[in-house]
Design an enzyme around this catalytic site. Structure first.
Site, PDB file in Angstrom:
ATOM      1  N   ASP A  97       0.798  -1.231   0.000  1.00  0.00           N
ATOM      2  CA  ASP A  97       0.000   0.000   0.000  1.00  0.00           C
ATOM      3  C   ASP A  97       0.833   1.285   0.000  1.00  0.00           C
ATOM      4  OD1 ASP A  97       1.027  -0.330   2.527  1.00  0.00           O
ATOM      5  OD2 ASP A  97      -0.878  -0.216   3.586  1.00  0.00           O
ATOM      6  N   HIS A  98       2.059   1.233   0.522  1.00  0.00           N
ATOM      7  CA  HIS A  98       2.815   2.474   0.706  1.00  0.00           C
ATOM      8  C   HIS A  98       3.618   2.917  -0.511  1.00  0.00           C
ATOM      9  CE1 HIS A  98       1.842   2.054   4.922  1.00  0.00           C
ATOM     10  NE2 HIS A  98       2.536   3.123   5.249  1.00  0.00           N
ATOM     11  N   ASP A 162       3.182  -1.054  11.647  1.00  0.00           N
ATOM     12  CA  ASP A 162       2.736   0.273  11.235  1.00  0.00           C
ATOM     13  C   ASP A 162       2.066   0.904  12.442  1.00  0.00           C
ATOM     14  OD1 ASP A 162       2.129   1.867   8.459  1.00  0.00           O
ATOM     15  OD2 ASP A 162       0.692   2.301  10.036  1.00  0.00           O
ATOM     16  N   ARG A 450      -1.655  12.479  10.064  1.00  0.00           N
ATOM     17  CA  ARG A 450      -0.419  13.182  10.418  1.00  0.00           C
ATOM     18  C   ARG A 450      -0.286  14.449   9.586  1.00  0.00           C
ATOM     19  NH1 ARG A 450       2.844   7.865  11.540  1.00  0.00           N
ATOM     20  NH2 ARG A 450       2.022   7.744  13.645  1.00  0.00           N
ATOM     21  N   SER A 645       5.868   7.311  13.279  1.00  0.00           N
ATOM     22  CA  SER A 645       5.852   6.026  12.591  1.00  0.00           C
ATOM     23  C   SER A 645       6.513   4.892  13.371  1.00  0.00           C
ATOM     24  CB  SER A 645       6.581   6.224  11.268  1.00  0.00           C
ATOM     25  OG  SER A 645       7.083   5.028  10.779  1.00  0.00           O
ATOM     26  N   ARG A 647       8.460   2.871  11.710  1.00  0.00           N
ATOM     27  CA  ARG A 647       9.567   2.447  10.845  1.00  0.00           C
ATOM     28  C   ARG A 647      10.843   2.248  11.664  1.00  0.00           C
ATOM     29  NH1 ARG A 647       9.231   8.368   8.176  1.00  0.00           N
ATOM     30  NH2 ARG A 647       7.113   7.623   8.076  1.00  0.00           N
TER      31      ARG A 647
HETATM   32  C1  MIC Z   1       3.077   6.540   8.566  1.00  0.00           C
HETATM   33  O1  MIC Z   1       1.870   6.775   8.570  1.00  0.00           O
HETATM   34  O2  MIC Z   1       3.928   7.321   9.020  1.00  0.00           O
HETATM   35  C2  MIC Z   1       3.541   5.216   8.007  1.00  0.00           C
HETATM   36  C3  MIC Z   1       4.261   5.486   6.763  1.00  0.00           C
HETATM   37  O3  MIC Z   1       2.436   4.407   7.706  1.00  0.00           O
HETATM   38  C4  MIC Z   1       4.443   4.549   9.042  1.00  0.00           C
HETATM   39  C5  MIC Z   1       5.086   3.314   8.586  1.00  0.00           C
HETATM   40  C6  MIC Z   1       6.295   3.504   7.726  1.00  0.00           C
HETATM   41  O4  MIC Z   1       7.042   4.450   7.908  1.00  0.00           O
HETATM   42  O5  MIC Z   1       6.506   2.651   6.877  1.00  0.00           O
HETATM   43  C7  MIC Z   1       3.738   4.255  10.363  1.00  0.00           C
HETATM   44  O6  MIC Z   1       2.764   4.889  10.677  1.00  0.00           O
HETATM   45  O7  MIC Z   1       4.207   3.394  11.120  1.00  0.00           O
HETATM   46 FE1  SF4 Z   2      -0.698   4.751   4.974  1.00  0.00          FE
HETATM   47 FE2  SF4 Z   2       0.381   5.507   7.322  1.00  0.00          FE
HETATM   48 FE3  SF4 Z   2      -1.077   7.203   5.830  1.00  0.00          FE
HETATM   49 FE4  SF4 Z   2      -2.254   5.209   7.031  1.00  0.00          FE
HETATM   50  S1  SF4 Z   2      -1.200   6.886   8.012  1.00  0.00           S
HETATM   51  S2  SF4 Z   2      -2.609   5.872   4.940  1.00  0.00           S
HETATM   52  S3  SF4 Z   2      -0.734   3.587   6.882  1.00  0.00           S
HETATM   53  S4  SF4 Z   2       0.889   6.293   5.304  1.00  0.00           S
END
Ligand code: MIC
Ligand code: SF4
Length: 756
Positions: A97-98, A162, A450, A645, A647
């Site tokens: 998805d990312h 995630d 976010r 995140s 990550r």
């Molecule tokens: C996000 O919303 O910041 C992400 C991208 O989904 C991250 C995961 C990632 O950095 O791959 C998260 O929320 O954990």
């Molecule tokens: Fe994707 Fe993270 Fe955004 Fe949700 S918050 S849509 S998991 S990047």
């Protein structure tokens, strides 16, 4: 148990079989009623007789499943592979998805992603097939929507790589966001170790109506608790107001609990969850849950006197809650929509909206789309049109196919909206936005979660405000932040003043959901011949080398690679957007290390002083140079370091480049766990004022490591350029197990040793 496209009923029955005895025992043992979160945790304890104390003990839990998204799964599975096992120990899935960039429209972008990411998708599909993991290909939707639709069930427990994994709390699940190394524990058959959470109760009374949406509940909670107020706690929602919120609305609230740092958030099983389970083809699960419904909610005595049984209680009256919007730059800066215009004028934020975006894992349910579409429908019939580009990302293929069938997508398209792929898209910086849109200060509104600087389009000029999908649409029609849909009017094509009606949503599709294209790939029966391919010349995937064990010595005279000022989220430490393509290649992704961090000495972003030659350089370059010179280092920061995140790259990159310790005023939970997993010391100042004393050329030594023990502070020495030094104390949250990880070099080194 082989991976399947949904949760088998046997798994549900097995999980529920543990509830009765364990919960009764615990109630007797503790001599008090239990909350829902406690019941679910107790039902998943590795050792049912283990003692636990909120905010104090670390306990081993046995989650029912693991979910990973493509950007974090790569590192998680590269780590899993090195354990040398034949299959994962619990049902696990990977979701693509990312990595899909939003450029033209869903169809075109998906094709492009399949080409551009072929190597990574092939790796993820083959590694899934090899180790018995379910694979959801690109186009299937955002991990948290797919989990809610297919896998979540009330009373269950999962971990997901995630931070928005808690979305499944909307279906009564304790779903915890973790780094890949934690997921690897569970997939290799070890328990998930976490500090027993504190409990924050949110008592909901009244009922949402009009423009107020479930999003407003969490925007309000975030305003009250702030970005660190939920750290180490589970947020449990209860009260009559909870029953008035749909299952997907509850998921929105739980999803964005990530923004207050909560371990997870959860709602009790109720009719809305039962309706959702049935609408998504899971009648049997609904029946099983109904049969043990008394275990899937807090005990009545606990709810009658919540102040006594929760560590903190927040009251929210949904009937008086007005539409909210937060931003820019932090998810806890919320206010009522009606107040934003004045505030924006006072702050110099552009009122004009340059783009409006609906979707993300937080707000892409059928109900969300119908509420937003109801406003667009009215607009179309009344001579109103959007004044800013509008984009929509359906949360899953099932939602996309259903809203296409019910012509809701058609209504978005008729309003000029671009329908993007079922994916994260602009929410994670995968937005090919024309430079002309963000080469100047500009405002966007989204229904995402976010809003850190640069997150959506990589530009520090873009100010992102987060609100509900229907308010995003209303603001897109107004074209300005200075619009309150409750009281203000818009001028239509005939010059008439028109007031928008209250949005009308449909909780679940009358004709049922339609699954759309099948994007699930089950592992083959015979997995032994599956080859997992990682090309040695790849610039996107790199086999991991184990980190070196601790040499048993104290650590002397570490230079300070970065002293970060203010917020230092995981986006600041390891940026997403264009860097997502290196998520499977530790060395290459380390090229982004601290690119977003604000240098406390100069105020510049992403660059600092190389103390070996005195020159100013980008942080990743200095880190590489120190690494090549065998010079270990330390990073210093402020509050809630690593917010955001899950990550683990934000922990692995420093580790790879020779970071020995991160010394800050406080940490965000997932990131702190990730650092410990990778063998980096996560230290907090005993006297937070010392942060101010640390100078650019100072060196820090970490002493007495031979006596490292849970709960005992670590002494450090700060040596300044003129030779003066001072010693100070730092704290840590290491359990005996975490200390073993540090000594071994990483948690994975211990797993490797055990499975060898
Ligand atoms: C996000 O919303 O910041 C992400 C991208 O989904 C991250 C995961 C990632 O950095 O791959 C998260 O929320 O954990
Ligand atoms: Fe994707 Fe993270 Fe955004 Fe949700 S918050 S849509 S998991 S990047």
């Amino acid at each position: 148990m082989a991976a399947s496209a949904s949760t088998p009923i046997e798994l549900v029955r097995d999980a529920y079989a543990r509830f009765e005895d364990r919960i009764d025992d615990a109630r007797t043992r503790l001599g008090r009623p239990l909350t829902l979160a406690e019941k679910i945790l107790i039902a998943h304890l590795d050792d049912p007789s283990a003692d636990f104390e909120r905010g104090v003990t670390y306990n081993d839990l046995r989650p029912d499943r693991v979910a990973m998204q493509d950007a974090t799964a790569q590192m998680a599975l590269l780590q899993f592979m090195t354990a040398g096992l034949d299959a994962v120990s619990v049902p696990s899935t990977v979701h693509c998805d990312h990595l899909i960039q939003a450029k033209d429209n869903g169809k075109v972008d998906l094709l492009a992603a399949e080409q551009n990411n072929a190597e990574v998708y092939d790796f993820l599909e083959s590694v899934s097939a090899r180790y018995d993991i379910g694979f959801w290909g690109p186009g299937s939707g955002i991990i948290h929507q797919v989990v809610l639709e297919q896998y979540a069930f009330p009373g269950a427990m999962m971990v997901g790589t995630d931070s928005h994994t808690p979305n499944a709390g909307g279906l009564g699940m304790v779903a915890i966001g973790v780094g890949g190394a934690d997921a690897v524990d569970v997939m290799t058959g070890f328990p998930f170790n976490v500090r027993w959470p504190k409990l924050i109760g949110v008592h909901l009374t009244g009922e949402l109506s009009g423009w107020s949406a479930s999003k407003d509940v969490i925007l309000k909670v975030a305003e009250i608790l702030t970005v660190k107020g939920g750290t180490g706690a589970i947020v449990e929602y209860f009260g009559p107001g909870a029953n008035s919120i749909s299952c997907t609305g509850k998921a929105t609230i739980c999803n964005m609990g990530a923004e207050i740092g909560a371990t997870t958030s959860v709602f009790a099983y109720d009719d809305a969850m039962s309706r959702y389970l049935k609408a998504t083809g899971r009648e049997e699960i609904a029946d099983e849950a109904t049969a043990i419904a008394h275990h899937l909610r807090a005990d009545d005595e606990a709810l009658a006197d919540p102040e006594r049984y929760f560590d903190q209680v927040i009251e929210i009256d949904l009937s008086t809650l007005r539409p909210h919007i937060n931003g820019p730059h932090t998810p806890d800066l919320a206010r009522e929509v009606s107040k934003l215009g004045d505030e924006a004028r006072a702050q110099g934020w552009p009122l004009e909206i340059s783009s409006a975006l609906v979707g993300s894992c937080t707000n892409s349910s059928y109900e969300d789309i119908t509420r937003a579409a109801s406003i667009l429908r009215f607009a179309a019939a009344n001579g109103l049109s959007v004044k800013a580009p509008l984009m929509i990302t359906p949360g899953s293929e099932q939602v996309r196919a259903t809203i296409a069938r019910d012509d809701l997508l058609g209504e978005f398209e008729a309003a000029g909206a671009t329908v993007l792929a079922n994916a994260c898209g602009p929410c994670i910086g995968q937005w090919a936005r024309p430079e002309s849109a963000n080469d100047h200060l500009n405002t966007i509104v989204t229904s995402y979660n976010r809003n850190f600087p640069k997150r959506n389009d990589g530009s520090a000029n873009t100010l992102a405000f987060v609100t509900s999908p229907e308010t995003v649409v209303a603001l897109a029609l107004a074209g300005t932040l200075d619009f309150d849909p409750l009281t203000d009017t818009l001028t239509n094509a005939d010059g008439e003043q028109v007031r928008l009606p209250e949005p009308v949503g449909v909780e679940l599709p009358e004709l049922g959901f339609t699954p759309g294209e099948n994007t699930f790939v089950a592992p083959p029966e015979d997995r032994s011949s599956v080859q997992v391919q990682v090309s040695p010349t790849s610039d996107r995937l790199q086999v991991l080398e184990p980190f070196a064990a601790w040499d048993g010595e104290d650590i002397s005279d570490l230079p300070i690679l970065v002293k970060a000022k203010g917020k230092c989220t995981t986006d600041h430490i390891s940026m997403a957007g264009p860097w997502l393509k290196y998520r499977g290649h530790l060395e290459n992704i380390s090229g982004n290390l601290f690119l977003g961090a604000v240098n406390a000495f100069s105020g510049e972003v992403g660059e600092g002083k190389d103390v070996l030659d005195g020159a100013t350089k980008p942080y990743p370059e200095i880190a590489r140079k120190y690494h090549e010179a065998g010079q270990p280092w330390i990073a210093v920061g402020d509050e809630n370091w690593g917010e955001g995140s899950s990550r683990e790259h934000a922990a692995m990159e420093p580790r790879f480049r020779g970071c020995k310790a991160i010394l800050v005023r406080s940490f965000a939970r997932i990131h702190e766990a990730n650092l410990k997993k990778q063998g980096v010391l996560a230290l907090t100042f005993d006297e937070p004022e010392l942060y101010d004393v640390i100078g650019e050329d100072d060196r820090i030594s970490i002493l007495g490591l031979g006596h490292l023990a849970p709960g005992s502070p670590i002494e450090c020495r700060l040596t300044q350029l003129d030779g003066t030094s001072l010693t100070f104390w730092t704290n840590h949250t290491m359990s005996p197990e975490h200390i073993e990880w540090f000594k071994a070099g990483s948690a994975l080194n211990i797993i490797r040793a055990r499975t060898a």
